[in-house]
Design a protein around this motif. Structure first.
Motif, PDB file in Angstrom:
ATOM      1  N   GLN A  44       0.942  -1.092   0.186  1.00 11.60           N
ATOM      2  CA  GLN A  44      -0.074   0.058   0.011  1.00 11.60           C
ATOM      3  C   GLN A  44       0.700   1.307   0.002  1.00 11.60           C
ATOM      4  OE1 GLN A  44      -3.248   0.165  -0.313  1.00 11.60           O
ATOM      5  NE2 GLN A  44      -3.981   1.839   0.792  1.00 11.60           N
ATOM      6  N   VAL A  45       0.662   2.302  -0.834  1.00 11.57           N
ATOM      7  CA  VAL A  45       1.420   3.470  -1.105  1.00 11.57           C
ATOM      8  C   VAL A  45       0.809   4.310   0.050  1.00 11.57           C
ATOM      9  CG1 VAL A  45       1.894   5.223  -2.516  1.00 11.57           C
ATOM     10  CG2 VAL A  45       1.655   3.249  -3.421  1.00 11.57           C
ATOM     11  N   GLU A  46       1.820   4.947   0.727  1.00  9.78           N
ATOM     12  CA  GLU A  46       1.496   6.225   1.630  1.00  9.78           C
ATOM     13  C   GLU A  46       1.984   7.342   0.997  1.00  9.78           C
ATOM     14  OE1 GLU A  46       1.347   3.459   5.666  1.00  9.78           O
ATOM     15  OE2 GLU A  46       3.006   5.169   5.476  1.00  9.78           O
ATOM     16  N   LEU A  47       1.153   8.451   1.025  1.00  5.68           N
ATOM     17  CA  LEU A  47       1.586   9.684   0.347  1.00  5.68           C
ATOM     18  C   LEU A  47       1.716  10.934   1.449  1.00  5.68           C
ATOM     19  CD1 LEU A  47      -0.890   9.432  -2.673  1.00  5.68           C
ATOM     20  CD2 LEU A  47       1.370   8.626  -2.365  1.00  5.68           C
ATOM     21  N   VAL A  48       2.825  11.739   1.243  1.00  4.29           N
ATOM     22  CA  VAL A  48       2.781  13.014   1.960  1.00  4.29           C
ATOM     23  C   VAL A  48       3.102  14.012   1.180  1.00  4.29           C
ATOM     24  CG1 VAL A  48       4.398  14.075   4.106  1.00  4.29           C
ATOM     25  CG2 VAL A  48       3.856  11.553   4.091  1.00  4.29           C
ATOM     26  N   GLU A  49       2.430  15.197   1.323  1.00  4.97           N
ATOM     27  CA  GLU A  49       2.452  16.318   0.476  1.00  4.97           C
ATOM     28  C   GLU A  49       3.386  17.350   1.448  1.00  4.97           C
ATOM     29  OE1 GLU A  49      -1.804  14.942  -0.338  1.00  4.97           O
ATOM     30  OE2 GLU A  49      -0.376  15.169   1.364  1.00  4.97           O
ATOM     31  N   SER A  50       3.904  18.234   0.737  1.00  2.00           N
ATOM     32  CA  SER A  50       4.432  19.437   1.099  1.00  2.00           C
ATOM     33  C   SER A  50       4.737  20.594  -0.018  1.00  2.00           C
ATOM     34  CB  SER A  50       6.136  19.060   1.672  1.00  2.00           C
ATOM     35  OG  SER A  50       6.831  18.352   0.665  1.00  2.00           O
ATOM     36  N   GLY A  51       5.115  21.578   0.443  1.00  2.00           N
ATOM     37  CA  GLY A  51       5.706  22.724  -0.405  1.00  2.00           C
ATOM     38  C   GLY A  51       4.399  23.745  -0.438  1.00  2.00           C
ATOM     39  N   GLY A  52       3.433  23.694   0.425  1.00  2.00           N
ATOM     40  CA  GLY A  52       2.436  24.690   0.259  1.00  2.00           C
ATOM     41  C   GLY A  52       2.672  26.022   1.069  1.00  2.00           C
ATOM     42  N   GLY A  53       1.899  27.046   1.083  1.00  2.00           N
ATOM     43  CA  GLY A  53       2.204  28.358   1.767  1.00  2.00           C
ATOM     44  C   GLY A  53       1.205  29.528   1.491  1.00  2.00           C
ATOM     45  N   LEU A  54       1.739  30.202   1.918  1.00  2.00           N
ATOM     46  CA  LEU A  54       1.014  31.742   1.488  1.00  2.00           C
ATOM     47  C   LEU A  54       1.686  32.650   0.537  1.00  2.00           C
ATOM     48  CD1 LEU A  54      -1.189  34.015   2.053  1.00  2.00           C
ATOM     49  CD2 LEU A  54       0.039  34.843   4.009  1.00  2.00           C
ATOM     50  N   VAL A  55       1.234  32.829  -0.588  1.00  2.00           N
ATOM     51  CA  VAL A  55       2.147  33.510  -1.530  1.00  2.00           C
ATOM     52  C   VAL A  55       1.153  34.778  -2.084  1.00  2.00           C
ATOM     53  CG1 VAL A  55       3.454  31.687  -2.269  1.00  2.00           C
ATOM     54  CG2 VAL A  55       1.276  32.012  -3.639  1.00  2.00           C
ATOM     55  N   GLN A  56       1.634  35.577  -2.985  1.00  2.00           N
ATOM     56  CA  GLN A  56       0.998  36.845  -3.635  1.00  2.00           C
ATOM     57  C   GLN A  56       0.338  36.279  -5.174  1.00  2.00           C
ATOM     58  OE1 GLN A  56       3.299  40.273  -3.151  1.00  2.00           O
ATOM     59  NE2 GLN A  56       2.334  40.695  -1.278  1.00  2.00           N
ATOM     60  N   ALA A  57      -0.505  36.791  -5.513  1.00  2.00           N
ATOM     61  CA  ALA A  57      -0.783  36.675  -6.911  1.00  2.00           C
ATOM     62  C   ALA A  57       0.360  36.701  -7.713  1.00  2.00           C
ATOM     63  CB  ALA A  57      -2.169  37.474  -7.276  1.00  2.00           C
ATOM     64  N   GLY A  58       0.256  35.743  -8.731  1.00  2.00           N
ATOM     65  CA  GLY A  58       1.589  35.865  -9.568  1.00  2.00           C
ATOM     66  C   GLY A  58       2.695  35.219  -9.344  1.00  2.00           C
ATOM     67  N   ASP A  59       2.833  34.576  -8.030  1.00  2.00           N
ATOM     68  CA  ASP A  59       3.950  34.022  -7.590  1.00  2.00           C
ATOM     69  C   ASP A  59       3.815  32.476  -8.065  1.00  2.00           C
ATOM     70  OD1 ASP A  59       4.308  35.589  -4.354  1.00  2.00           O
ATOM     71  OD2 ASP A  59       5.012  36.275  -6.410  1.00  2.00           O
ATOM     72  N   SER A  60       4.885  31.850  -7.716  1.00  2.00           N
ATOM     73  CA  SER A  60       5.013  30.500  -8.075  1.00  2.00           C
ATOM     74  C   SER A  60       5.170  29.535  -6.820  1.00  2.00           C
ATOM     75  CB  SER A  60       6.101  30.217  -8.947  1.00  2.00           C
ATOM     76  OG  SER A  60       5.871  30.680 -10.357  1.00  2.00           O
ATOM     77  N   LEU A  61       4.660  28.436  -6.828  1.00  2.00           N
ATOM     78  CA  LEU A  61       5.274  27.437  -5.851  1.00  2.00           C
ATOM     79  C   LEU A  61       5.352  25.957  -6.521  1.00  2.00           C
ATOM     80  CD1 LEU A  61       2.292  27.787  -2.850  1.00  2.00           C
ATOM     81  CD2 LEU A  61       4.896  28.161  -2.787  1.00  2.00           C
ATOM     82  N   SER A 119       5.658   6.256  -0.051  1.00  3.07           N
ATOM     83  CA  SER A 119       6.410   5.289   0.430  1.00  3.07           C
ATOM     84  C   SER A 119       5.494   4.043   0.264  1.00  3.07           C
ATOM     85  CB  SER A 119       6.747   5.550   1.795  1.00  3.07           C
ATOM     86  OG  SER A 119       5.748   5.653   2.502  1.00  3.07           O
ATOM     87  N   GLY A 120       6.335   2.758   0.227  1.00  2.13           N
ATOM     88  CA  GLY A 120       5.501   1.320   0.347  1.00  2.13           C
ATOM     89  C   GLY A 120       5.029   1.146  -1.295  1.00  2.13           C
TER      90      GLY A 120
END
Length: 127
Positions: free
Chosen positions: A1-18, A25-26
């Motif tokens: 069974q695959v387990e998933l962990v997201e990262s990289g979110g945040g607070l940005v201004q319009a026009g920015d990138s993330l 894992s698994g």
């Protein structure tokens, strides 16, 4: 069974990138079609982008075409979502998900096709 962990979110201004990351894992990650979905407060969870196990097939919802790019690195068991030209309407919790069937001919957009989900990462875009 695959387990998933997201990262990289945040607070940005319009026009920015993330760039969001989803570490798996698994299971047999390289065989899984993977999808990114998002859910805004009070709204349904909707498809954003998806990619085949080999990375040769991609699919995007119309509202992100030309701005978002999905990619994967099977050696790192990670799928990415590069988000450019972000707008306030992109504000949501972003979740990655794994499709259990590796031999599809198309990336599916229905959340019911995906059976493993991460916990999500918040993306907030201010105007």
């Amino acid at each position: 069974q695959v387990e998933l962990v997201e990262s990289g979110g945040g607070l940005v201004q319009a026009g920015d990138s993330l760039r969001l990351s989803c570490a798996a894992s698994g299971g047999f990650f390289s065989k899984n079609f993977m999808g990114w979905f998002r859910q805004a407060p009070g709204k349904e969870r909707v498809f954003v982008a998806g990619i085949s196990g080999s990375g040769t097939m991609e699919r995007y919802t119309d509202s992100v075409k030309g701005r978002f790019t999905i990619a994967r690195d099977n050696a790192k068991n990670t799928v990415y979502l590069q988000m450019n030209s972000l707008a306030p309407e992109d504000t949501a919790v972003y979740l990655c998900a794994a499709d259990p069937f590796p031999y599809r001919s198309v990336v599916l957009t229905s959340k019911e096709a995906y059976d493993v989900w991460g916990q999500g990462t918040q993306v907030t875009v201010s105007s």
